[in-house]
Design a protein around this motif. Sequence first.
Motif, PDB file in Angstrom:
ATOM      1  N   LEU A 130      35.805 -14.447  41.367  1.00  0.00           N
ATOM      2  CA  LEU A 130      35.338 -15.829  41.378  1.00  0.00           C
ATOM      3  C   LEU A 130      33.975 -15.976  42.047  1.00  0.00           C
ATOM      4  O   LEU A 130      33.744 -15.403  43.114  1.00  0.00           O
ATOM      5  CB  LEU A 130      36.356 -16.724  42.087  1.00  0.00           C
ATOM      6  CG  LEU A 130      37.754 -16.776  41.484  1.00  0.00           C
ATOM      7  CD1 LEU A 130      38.629 -17.730  42.281  1.00  0.00           C
ATOM      8  CD2 LEU A 130      37.713 -17.173  40.021  1.00  0.00           C
ATOM      9  N   THR A 131      33.113 -16.751  41.414  1.00  0.00           N
ATOM     10  CA  THR A 131      31.803 -17.059  41.989  1.00  0.00           C
ATOM     11  C   THR A 131      31.575 -18.565  42.069  1.00  0.00           C
ATOM     12  O   THR A 131      30.860 -19.029  42.938  1.00  0.00           O
ATOM     13  CB  THR A 131      30.672 -16.445  41.147  1.00  0.00           C
ATOM     14  OG1 THR A 131      30.778 -16.943  39.813  1.00  0.00           O
ATOM     15  CG2 THR A 131      30.748 -14.923  41.151  1.00  0.00           C
ATOM     16  N   GLU A 132      32.190 -19.316  41.172  1.00  0.00           N
ATOM     17  CA  GLU A 132      31.965 -20.762  41.095  1.00  0.00           C
ATOM     18  C   GLU A 132      33.249 -21.562  41.293  1.00  0.00           C
ATOM     19  O   GLU A 132      33.237 -22.779  41.153  1.00  0.00           O
ATOM     20  CB  GLU A 132      31.361 -21.120  39.733  1.00  0.00           C
ATOM     21  CG  GLU A 132      30.043 -20.422  39.451  1.00  0.00           C
ATOM     22  CD  GLU A 132      29.511 -20.730  38.066  1.00  0.00           C
ATOM     23  OE1 GLU A 132      29.942 -21.709  37.435  1.00  0.00           O
ATOM     24  OE2 GLU A 132      28.633 -19.981  37.605  1.00  0.00           O
ATOM     25  N   HIS A 133      34.349 -20.884  41.569  1.00  0.00           N
ATOM     26  CA  HIS A 133      35.645 -21.540  41.698  1.00  0.00           C
ATOM     27  C   HIS A 133      36.333 -21.065  42.973  1.00  0.00           C
ATOM     28  O   HIS A 133      35.945 -20.054  43.559  1.00  0.00           O
ATOM     29  CB  HIS A 133      36.510 -21.244  40.470  1.00  0.00           C
ATOM     30  CG  HIS A 133      35.897 -21.770  39.209  1.00  0.00           C
ATOM     31  ND1 HIS A 133      34.970 -21.065  38.484  1.00  0.00           N
ATOM     32  CD2 HIS A 133      36.062 -22.939  38.561  1.00  0.00           C
ATOM     33  CE1 HIS A 133      34.585 -21.792  37.445  1.00  0.00           C
ATOM     34  NE2 HIS A 133      35.241 -22.924  37.465  1.00  0.00           N
ATOM     35  N   THR A 134      37.369 -21.797  43.386  1.00  0.00           N
ATOM     36  CA  THR A 134      38.041 -21.466  44.642  1.00  0.00           C
ATOM     37  C   THR A 134      39.362 -20.729  44.451  1.00  0.00           C
ATOM     38  O   THR A 134      39.857 -20.123  45.391  1.00  0.00           O
ATOM     39  CB  THR A 134      38.307 -22.736  45.461  1.00  0.00           C
ATOM     40  OG1 THR A 134      39.086 -23.647  44.661  1.00  0.00           O
ATOM     41  CG2 THR A 134      37.005 -23.406  45.872  1.00  0.00           C
ATOM     42  N   ALA A 135      39.938 -20.819  43.250  1.00  0.00           N
ATOM     43  CA  ALA A 135      41.232 -20.170  43.015  1.00  0.00           C
ATOM     44  C   ALA A 135      41.411 -19.933  41.526  1.00  0.00           C
ATOM     45  O   ALA A 135      40.683 -20.497  40.701  1.00  0.00           O
ATOM     46  CB  ALA A 135      42.369 -21.045  43.548  1.00  0.00           C
TER      47      ALA A 135
ATOM     48  N   PRO B 198      31.344 -40.155  35.041  1.00  0.00           N
ATOM     49  CA  PRO B 198      30.214 -40.757  35.765  1.00  0.00           C
ATOM     50  C   PRO B 198      29.753 -39.952  36.977  1.00  0.00           C
ATOM     51  O   PRO B 198      28.550 -39.877  37.240  1.00  0.00           O
ATOM     52  CB  PRO B 198      30.750 -42.133  36.187  1.00  0.00           C
ATOM     53  CG  PRO B 198      31.755 -42.467  35.126  1.00  0.00           C
ATOM     54  CD  PRO B 198      32.413 -41.139  34.789  1.00  0.00           C
ATOM     55  N   HIS B 199      30.673 -39.308  37.709  1.00  0.00           N
ATOM     56  CA  HIS B 199      30.259 -38.579  38.915  1.00  0.00           C
ATOM     57  C   HIS B 199      29.513 -37.281  38.591  1.00  0.00           C
ATOM     58  O   HIS B 199      29.025 -36.619  39.503  1.00  0.00           O
ATOM     59  CB  HIS B 199      31.446 -38.323  39.850  1.00  0.00           C
ATOM     60  CG  HIS B 199      32.601 -37.602  39.242  1.00  0.00           C
ATOM     61  ND1 HIS B 199      33.649 -38.253  38.618  1.00  0.00           N
ATOM     62  CD2 HIS B 199      32.878 -36.284  39.139  1.00  0.00           C
ATOM     63  CE1 HIS B 199      34.511 -37.379  38.181  1.00  0.00           C
ATOM     64  NE2 HIS B 199      34.074 -36.167  38.471  1.00  0.00           N
ATOM     65  N   TRP B 200      29.410 -36.899  37.306  1.00  0.00           N
ATOM     66  CA  TRP B 200      28.643 -35.714  36.928  1.00  0.00           C
ATOM     67  C   TRP B 200      27.398 -36.055  36.098  1.00  0.00           C
ATOM     68  O   TRP B 200      26.626 -35.173  35.727  1.00  0.00           O
ATOM     69  CB  TRP B 200      29.519 -34.716  36.158  1.00  0.00           C
ATOM     70  CG  TRP B 200      30.442 -33.954  37.062  1.00  0.00           C
ATOM     71  CD1 TRP B 200      30.149 -33.436  38.288  1.00  0.00           C
ATOM     72  CD2 TRP B 200      31.797 -33.628  36.815  1.00  0.00           C
ATOM     73  NE1 TRP B 200      31.255 -32.804  38.816  1.00  0.00           N
ATOM     74  CE2 TRP B 200      32.276 -32.904  37.934  1.00  0.00           C
ATOM     75  CE3 TRP B 200      32.677 -33.863  35.762  1.00  0.00           C
ATOM     76  CZ2 TRP B 200      33.569 -32.416  38.028  1.00  0.00           C
ATOM     77  CZ3 TRP B 200      33.969 -33.375  35.861  1.00  0.00           C
ATOM     78  CH2 TRP B 200      34.405 -32.668  36.982  1.00  0.00           C
TER      79      TRP B 200
ATOM     80  N   ASP C 147      34.041 -27.854  43.395  1.00  0.00           N
ATOM     81  CA  ASP C 147      33.580 -29.184  43.795  1.00  0.00           C
ATOM     82  C   ASP C 147      34.651 -30.268  43.662  1.00  0.00           C
ATOM     83  O   ASP C 147      34.412 -31.412  44.015  1.00  0.00           O
ATOM     84  CB  ASP C 147      32.327 -29.588  43.005  1.00  0.00           C
ATOM     85  CG  ASP C 147      32.546 -29.627  41.503  1.00  0.00           C
ATOM     86  OD1 ASP C 147      33.632 -29.247  41.025  1.00  0.00           O
ATOM     87  OD2 ASP C 147      31.604 -30.040  40.791  1.00  0.00           O
ATOM     88  N   ARG C 148      35.814 -29.913  43.166  1.00  0.00           N
ATOM     89  CA  ARG C 148      36.908 -30.877  43.003  1.00  0.00           C
ATOM     90  C   ARG C 148      38.247 -30.159  43.189  1.00  0.00           C
ATOM     91  O   ARG C 148      38.685 -29.429  42.309  1.00  0.00           O
ATOM     92  CB  ARG C 148      36.895 -31.512  41.613  1.00  0.00           C
ATOM     93  CG  ARG C 148      35.699 -32.347  41.309  1.00  0.00           C
ATOM     94  CD  ARG C 148      35.897 -33.745  41.780  1.00  0.00           C
ATOM     95  NE  ARG C 148      34.661 -34.482  41.498  1.00  0.00           N
ATOM     96  CZ  ARG C 148      34.371 -35.622  42.042  1.00  0.00           C
ATOM     97  NH1 ARG C 148      35.196 -36.186  42.868  1.00  0.00           N
ATOM     98  NH2 ARG C 148      33.242 -36.226  41.754  1.00  0.00           N
ATOM     99  N   ALA C 149      38.886 -30.377  44.313  1.00  0.00           N
ATOM    100  CA  ALA C 149      40.186 -29.749  44.563  1.00  0.00           C
ATOM    101  C   ALA C 149      41.201 -30.208  43.517  1.00  0.00           C
ATOM    102  O   ALA C 149      41.190 -31.371  43.099  1.00  0.00           O
ATOM    103  CB  ALA C 149      40.681 -30.111  45.956  1.00  0.00           C
TER     104      ALA C 149
END
Length: 145
Positions: free
Chosen positions: A114-119, A84-86, A32-34
């Motif tokens: 990986l299941t919840e992450h991109t890398a 704040p954004h979470w 959710d955050r690169a």
Amino acid sequence: MLPEQKSPKQPISVLVVLHDADHNILLLERADRANFWQSVTGSLEQGETPFQAALREVAEETGFVLQNHQLHDCETQVVYEIYPHWRHRYAAGVTHNTEHWFRAQIATGSVPKLTEHTAWQWLPRVQAAELVFSPSNRDAILALP
């Protein structure tokens, strides 16, 4: 029929630093955050202990199933302000989280599923500490014996 509502997250979480024998650190990039790199993290589920949550989160986020004896409780807890954004994930008015630190040594070069992450990437300890976005994650990495 109304859609089922998710319960708010508990403001109690775990941070699990996965490292190899040479203290290289496995980091995961948030989906959710690169460019937000971190160790394994997650909130406790209802009725779960921090130790149980740490084992579950490692399995969920990496596919690595740790045995109890592999997971070391660092006996460190930190309280930090939730970004704040979470905060929408928590009950109204919750602004702080208590994080419990754990570590586990795994085989050098282990490849996560990986299941919840991109890398993912393995980095030397100091380089990993410089890359993570969370100050508590940085401190946990640098605190490794």
